[in-house]
Design a protein around this motif. Structure first.
Motif, mmCIF file in Angstrom:
data_model
loop_
_atom_site.group_PDB
_atom_site.id
_atom_site.type_symbol
_atom_site.label_atom_id
_atom_site.label_comp_id
_atom_site.label_asym_id
_atom_site.label_seq_id
_atom_site.Cartn_x
_atom_site.Cartn_y
_atom_site.Cartn_z
ATOM 1 N N LYS A 77 1.945 -9.534 1.416
ATOM 2 C CA LYS A 77 1.832 -9.306 0.074
ATOM 3 C C LYS A 77 0.822 -9.394 -0.805
ATOM 4 C CE LYS A 77 5.245 -10.935 -3.456
ATOM 5 N NZ LYS A 77 6.281 -12.079 -4.060
ATOM 6 N N ALA A 78 0.245 -7.862 -0.989
ATOM 7 C CA ALA A 78 -0.801 -7.732 -1.771
ATOM 8 C C ALA A 78 -1.054 -6.318 -2.007
ATOM 9 C CB ALA A 78 -1.939 -8.295 -1.001
ATOM 10 N N ASN A 79 -1.633 -5.899 -3.322
ATOM 11 C CA ASN A 79 -2.073 -4.604 -3.353
ATOM 12 C C ASN A 79 -3.302 -4.198 -2.728
ATOM 13 O OD1 ASN A 79 -0.089 -5.153 -5.436
ATOM 14 N ND2 ASN A 79 -1.028 -3.581 -6.864
ATOM 15 N N LEU A 80 -2.974 -3.814 -1.362
ATOM 16 C CA LEU A 80 -4.159 -3.260 -0.655
ATOM 17 C C LEU A 80 -4.705 -2.201 -1.044
ATOM 18 C CD1 LEU A 80 -2.734 -3.731 3.051
ATOM 19 C CD2 LEU A 80 -3.973 -5.595 1.767
ATOM 20 N N ASP A 81 -6.143 -2.181 -1.263
ATOM 21 C CA ASP A 81 -6.542 -0.964 -2.093
ATOM 22 C C ASP A 81 -8.246 -0.721 -1.552
ATOM 23 O OD1 ASP A 81 -6.957 1.199 -3.726
ATOM 24 O OD2 ASP A 81 -6.656 -0.025 -5.542
ATOM 25 N N TYR A 82 -8.608 0.713 -1.568
ATOM 26 C CA TYR A 82 -9.980 0.799 -1.240
ATOM 27 C C TYR A 82 -10.799 1.149 -2.596
ATOM 28 C CZ TYR A 82 -7.481 2.537 2.955
ATOM 29 O OH TYR A 82 -6.748 2.583 4.182
ATOM 30 N N SER A 83 -12.148 0.729 -2.227
ATOM 31 C CA SER A 83 -13.005 1.277 -3.307
ATOM 32 C C SER A 83 -13.504 2.442 -3.115
ATOM 33 C CB SER A 83 -14.405 0.179 -3.398
ATOM 34 O OG SER A 83 -14.952 0.576 -2.076
ATOM 35 N N GLN A 84 -13.077 3.347 -2.126
ATOM 36 C CA GLN A 84 -13.561 4.679 -1.416
ATOM 37 C C GLN A 84 -15.251 4.856 -1.739
ATOM 38 O OE1 GLN A 84 -10.801 4.811 -4.281
ATOM 39 N NE2 GLN A 84 -9.386 4.256 -2.602
ATOM 40 N N SER A 85 -15.930 3.662 -1.253
ATOM 41 C CA SER A 85 -17.357 3.655 -1.418
ATOM 42 C C SER A 85 -17.904 4.819 -0.203
ATOM 43 C CB SER A 85 -18.019 2.249 -1.575
ATOM 44 O OG SER A 85 -17.534 1.745 -0.134
ATOM 45 N N PRO A 130 -9.911 -12.053 3.782
ATOM 46 C CA PRO A 130 -9.619 -12.898 2.688
ATOM 47 C C PRO A 130 -8.747 -12.154 1.523
ATOM 48 C CG PRO A 130 -11.803 -13.024 3.540
ATOM 49 C CD PRO A 130 -11.531 -11.830 4.038
ATOM 50 N N SER A 131 -7.782 -12.903 1.075
ATOM 51 C CA SER A 131 -6.844 -12.564 -0.047
ATOM 52 C C SER A 131 -7.714 -12.000 -1.169
ATOM 53 C CB SER A 131 -5.814 -13.304 -0.493
ATOM 54 O OG SER A 131 -6.564 -14.472 -0.823
ATOM 55 N N TYR A 132 -9.069 -12.624 -1.491
ATOM 56 C CA TYR A 132 -9.615 -12.062 -2.563
ATOM 57 C C TYR A 132 -10.385 -10.811 -2.535
ATOM 58 C CZ TYR A 132 -13.378 -14.422 -0.046
ATOM 59 O OH TYR A 132 -14.131 -15.011 0.783
ATOM 60 N N ASN A 133 -10.236 -10.263 -0.993
ATOM 61 C CA ASN A 133 -11.134 -9.042 -1.030
ATOM 62 C C ASN A 133 -10.129 -7.888 -0.637
ATOM 63 O OD1 ASN A 133 -13.786 -9.676 -1.394
ATOM 64 N ND2 ASN A 133 -14.213 -10.377 0.886
ATOM 65 N N LEU A 134 -8.866 -8.227 -0.759
ATOM 66 C CA LEU A 134 -7.824 -7.148 -0.458
ATOM 67 C C LEU A 134 -8.118 -5.843 -1.255
ATOM 68 C CD1 LEU A 134 -4.817 -9.399 1.017
ATOM 69 C CD2 LEU A 134 -6.296 -7.854 2.414
ATOM 70 N N LEU A 135 -8.391 -6.266 -2.405
ATOM 71 C CA LEU A 135 -8.361 -5.100 -3.359
ATOM 72 C C LEU A 135 -9.686 -4.300 -3.038
ATOM 73 C CD1 LEU A 135 -7.383 -6.685 -6.884
ATOM 74 C CD2 LEU A 135 -5.990 -5.288 -5.355
ATOM 75 N N SER A 136 -10.560 -4.519 -2.248
ATOM 76 C CA SER A 136 -11.649 -3.581 -1.804
ATOM 77 C C SER A 136 -12.264 -4.012 -0.587
ATOM 78 C CB SER A 136 -12.826 -4.132 -2.618
ATOM 79 O OG SER A 136 -13.319 -5.524 -2.781
ATOM 80 N N MET A 137 -11.115 -3.458 0.538
ATOM 81 C CA MET A 137 -11.079 -3.898 1.956
ATOM 82 C C MET A 137 -12.188 -3.069 2.631
ATOM 83 S SD MET A 137 -7.189 -3.352 3.141
ATOM 84 C CE MET A 137 -6.996 -1.708 2.683
ATOM 85 N N ASP A 138 -12.696 -2.015 1.855
ATOM 86 C CA ASP A 138 -13.886 -1.481 2.327
ATOM 87 C C ASP A 138 -15.291 -1.636 1.943
ATOM 88 O OD1 ASP A 138 -13.140 -0.237 0.199
ATOM 89 O OD2 ASP A 138 -13.751 1.881 0.634
ATOM 90 N N LYS A 139 -15.315 -2.905 1.495
ATOM 91 C CA LYS A 139 -16.470 -3.435 0.962
ATOM 92 C C LYS A 139 -17.700 -3.422 1.683
ATOM 93 C CE LYS A 139 -17.914 -7.716 -1.400
ATOM 94 N NZ LYS A 139 -17.907 -9.157 -1.718
ATOM 95 N N ILE A 140 -18.640 -2.703 1.276
ATOM 96 C CA ILE A 140 -19.905 -2.456 2.125
ATOM 97 C C ILE A 140 -21.099 -3.958 2.058
ATOM 98 C CG2 ILE A 140 -22.153 -1.520 2.162
ATOM 99 C CD1 ILE A 140 -20.660 0.919 0.874
ATOM 100 N N ILE A 198 0.578 0.467 -8.180
ATOM 101 C CA ILE A 198 -0.623 0.772 -7.340
ATOM 102 C C ILE A 198 -0.890 2.262 -7.140
ATOM 103 C CG2 ILE A 198 0.701 0.925 -4.948
ATOM 104 C CD1 ILE A 198 -1.748 -0.482 -3.383
ATOM 105 N N ASN A 199 -2.145 2.586 -7.110
ATOM 106 C CA ASN A 199 -2.670 3.934 -7.162
ATOM 107 C C ASN A 199 -3.232 4.384 -5.936
ATOM 108 O OD1 ASN A 199 -3.053 6.526 -8.874
ATOM 109 N ND2 ASN A 199 -5.316 5.935 -8.319
ATOM 110 N N PHE A 200 -2.873 5.501 -5.403
ATOM 111 C CA PHE A 200 -3.623 6.053 -4.154
ATOM 112 C C PHE A 200 -4.290 7.389 -4.489
ATOM 113 C CE2 PHE A 200 0.016 3.623 -2.575
ATOM 114 C CZ PHE A 200 -0.722 2.703 -1.791
ATOM 115 N N SER A 201 -5.489 7.742 -4.250
ATOM 116 C CA SER A 201 -6.087 8.899 -4.367
ATOM 117 C C SER A 201 -7.101 9.291 -3.429
ATOM 118 C CB SER A 201 -6.623 8.705 -5.718
ATOM 119 O OG SER A 201 -7.650 7.951 -5.801
#
Length: 705
Positions: free
Chosen positions: A227-235, A191-201, A254-257
């Protein structure tokens, strides 16, 4: 095609001290002579006891040519570099076969540095400078230079390999096959609202599981556009991967680390609408295409982990660019990269096996002087072709058969320690050149010669630290009216007695060096193997007289003669080239009247015009040489005043004030009413020491050119 005036025999030049405008009817030769002598001593001080005002020395030259081609050559010896000086003089020319030595006696000034030009039958040329030692000019054109290190590959004089295979890295180092052996989760199912934390536990399960995939591997499938800022929470942990098989448009910065990997596969595409930051070990690998609309891709890894960014596809950053910093930020390109800027900060290294185009190595500045930060930080290994319009480079390895174009300019030697290494048949072609004490290296063998070409001006901030070794040929204008040099002992060119200076020069329009066009060599260097003009004849000496019409200007231009080369089997030619006095004057060689000047006009002492008069086929006495005061004094002038006449010749008696000066070569005499010490500052030293080289350094704005 460059035109030259070279010449077939020794060149020497002469000049006379004294006045310019004459006094007509009030002319009193004896009184004026005494006044002139008194004024001369008052102005210049004591005269050396052995000073006879003849600035000519006898030397021997041995020029050996080893270019590895079965050919005959024309050899010329010059006072200045004929490739970039308009006012050089030819001392001597001759012919020599491949592998042979041309030996000759010649007469020159007190200068210890001379230039040797070698020309083939098509006029293709190379020029090397060498110095007089113990009265002998020994020079070898084309010898193999010994390397300082056994580690050298392909004969680079630095001892550093310039073979491109030494810097090749297998793609598997960047993209191991195992990276594809995972189940990637399709982000189009998130879902688009979860694309900023794709690795959601999902905390409702045990052990920890994820709502979407394994928390580490996500994919944009082929044919899809996200079209989205795909990102991880790195949890969970780092080393997460986004695999782009389709199109990913990143609408915001966007920030990758945390060691994240962005992998663009063949056919995949990323479009960054904002900035993209890669730090803490994060990096990208591109086999498809990456674009930016306006933003910057920042690669800043200061951690101990390597974070190599890799491109084998296409990167188009026309309205943005790369900003690279950090001790462990490395880039490797074997594709095509086009960008507005490659902002090089920190100790970063870029290895290029493909094609790079950029406007600047600075995000903020697009002129040569603005590249100082990059010139202290940027390490560049170029194994193919790069066009960086305004570039600053600290360490450069230009591999064999590669090219770097910097049409705006190049800044080298930043931090007084930068190293530029050019491999076999490599070319740097720049506009302006700023250097801060760099060390330059070329190949060991002339058959592999490299070229450093510049078309604009030079600023050398630390010539005392500049050095160059190997067969690296410089192609540009070292004209003292355009060059700015600091911390230097001699501008000719950047000569320093204890450091290797520029010896090898060439000019593309006439060069013996020919490098073909190609994907990595760009437009090549003299790719059509064109030639130029074979040397012709120059004045061997200049003689300048003072007519004593005035007694205090000492501009040495009242009568100026060019004397052309001669041998015992030839007759001499003399040109009257300037007359700064208005008195009627007859010019003699022995008892033979050569010229009469009685029109009352001052000629060729404000601007250079045509030769006033010329006389050829002048017979010479046996053993004639102008280093002999007796023979030099055969040139004389008779000044005809209303009430008296006076004969003036070069001095036979040493230690007296001059009435004429004899100089080796084609001399630039001072402008009307400009004292000689204003035009030639070291003349004051020569008055007191006959061995001083005073003619090679002068203020061109105060002389006739």
């Amino acid at each position: 095609m460059k035109k030259r005036n070279l010449y077939i025999l020794p060149f020497l030049f002469l000049g006379l001290l004294v006045t310019s405008c004459s006094m007509g009817d009030v002319y009193d030769a004896n009184a004026n002579k005494k006044a002139s002598e008194a004024n001369f001593v008052s102005k210049f001080g004591d005269i050396a006891p052995d000073q006879n005002w003849i600035n000519i020395n006898k030397y021997t030259a041995n020029i050996t040519v080893k270019l590895g081609i079965d050919a005959n050559y024309t050899v010329g010896i010059f006072d200045k570099n004929p490739l970039y000086s308009k006012n050089y003089s030819t001392i001597v020319t001759g012919n020599v076969a491949e592998g042979s030595t041309f030996s000759t006696a010649f007469e020159g000034s007190n200068s210890k540095m001379y230039y040797i030009g070698v020309y083939d039958s098509k006029g293709r040329e190379i020029v090397k400078s060498d110095t007089i030692k113990d009265g002998i000019l020994n020079s070898v054109i084309g010898e193999t230079l010994s390397s300082k290190s056994k580690a050298a590959t392909r004969s680079n004089f630095s001892g550093v390999s310039t073979d491109p295979t030494a810097y090749q890295i297998s793609e598997s180092k960047f993209i191991p096959s195992s990276i594809y052996n995972n189940n990637y989760y399709d982000v189009t199912n998130i879902p688009s609202y979860n694309l900023l934390s794709m690795d959601k536990i999902n905390y409702n399960t045990y052990p920890f599981s994820y709502y979407y995939g394994d928390g580490k591997h996500y994919v944009i499938p082929a044919g899809a556009t996200v079209k989205a800022n795909l990102d991880y929470s790195q949890s969970k942990d780092g080393n997460c991967v986004i695999l782009v098989n389709g199109t990913w448009e990143v609408p915001y910065s966007i920030n990758f680390s945390n060691n994240q990997i962005i992998l663009v596969a063949e056919g995949g595409k990323i479009i960054f609408d904002g900035d993209a930051h890669f730090n803490s070990g994060a990096h990208f690998m591109n086999k498809g295409s990456i674009e930016t609309k306006t933003g910057t891709i920042y690669i800043e890894n200061w951690s101990g982990d390597e974070a190599d960014c890799y491109n084998s596809g296409t990167m188009t950053l026309n309205n943005g660019g790369l900003s690279v910093a950090g001790n462990n930020s490395q880039l490797y390109n074997k594709g095509t990269m086009t960008m507005k800027y490659l902002d090089a900060r920190g100790n970063c290294t870029f290895t290029n096996f493909g094609n790079i185009t950029a406007l600047s190595t600075s995000m903020l500045y697009y002129n040569t002087s603005g590249q100082g930060t990059a010139a202290s930080n940027f390490n560049f290994i170029n194994c193919c072709y790069a066009n960086i319009s305004a570039a600053g480079i600290y360490d450069l390895i230009l591999c064999n058969n590669s090219r770097l174009d910097c049409p705006t300019g190049i800044y080298t030697g930043g931090g007084n320690g930068g190293i530029i290494i050019e491999g076999d048949h490599s070319v740097i072609s720049a506009g302006d050149w700023i250097d801060n004490g760099g060390s330059f290296y070329g190949p060991n063998e002339i058959s592999n010669a490299a070229v450093f070409k510049f078309t604009g001006s030079i600023l050398e901030n630390n010539a005392g630290a500049f050095s160059t070794l190997g067969y690296l040929y410089y192609d540009g204008t070292f004209d003292e009216t355009q060059i700015q040099v600091r911390g230097i002992l001699n501008k000719d060119p950047w000569y320093h007695p204890t450091i290797n200076y520029i010896k090898y020069t060439t000019s593309e329009s006439t060069s013996a060096i020919s490098i073909p066009k190609g994907d990595c060599t760009g437009s090549g260097y003299n790719p059509n193997n064109n030639g130029g003009d074979i040397p012709k004849t120059d004045p061997a000496y200049t003689i300048a007289f003072e007519d004593l019409g005035s007694t205090d200007d000492f501009d040495f231009n009242d009568i100026v003669l060019y004397v052309y080369p001669y041998t015992q089997s030839q007759k001499m030619k003399v040109d009257l080239v300037a007359a700064g006095g208005i008195m009627p004057i007859d010019i003699y060689f022995g008892t033979t009247k050569l010229f009469t000047k009685n029109d009352g006009k001052i000629t060729n002492t404000t601007t250079r015009g045509n030769v006033i008069a010329s006389q050829s086929d002048i017979p010479l006495p046996s053993g004639f040489t102008l280093t002999n005061s007796d023979y030099a004094s055969l040139f004389s002038i008779k000044v005809n005043g209303a009430s008296s006449t006076y004969d003036i010749s070069t001095n036979k008696v040493t230690g007296m004030a001059p009435q004429a000066i004899v100089i080796a070569g084609k001399w630039d005499w001072p402008l009307e009413r400009v004292p000689i010490d204003n035009a030639y500052p070291k003349f004051l030293n020569w008055v007191k020491d006959k061995t001083v080289d005073w003619v090679t350094q002068h203020d061109v704005s105060k002389c006739i050119q």
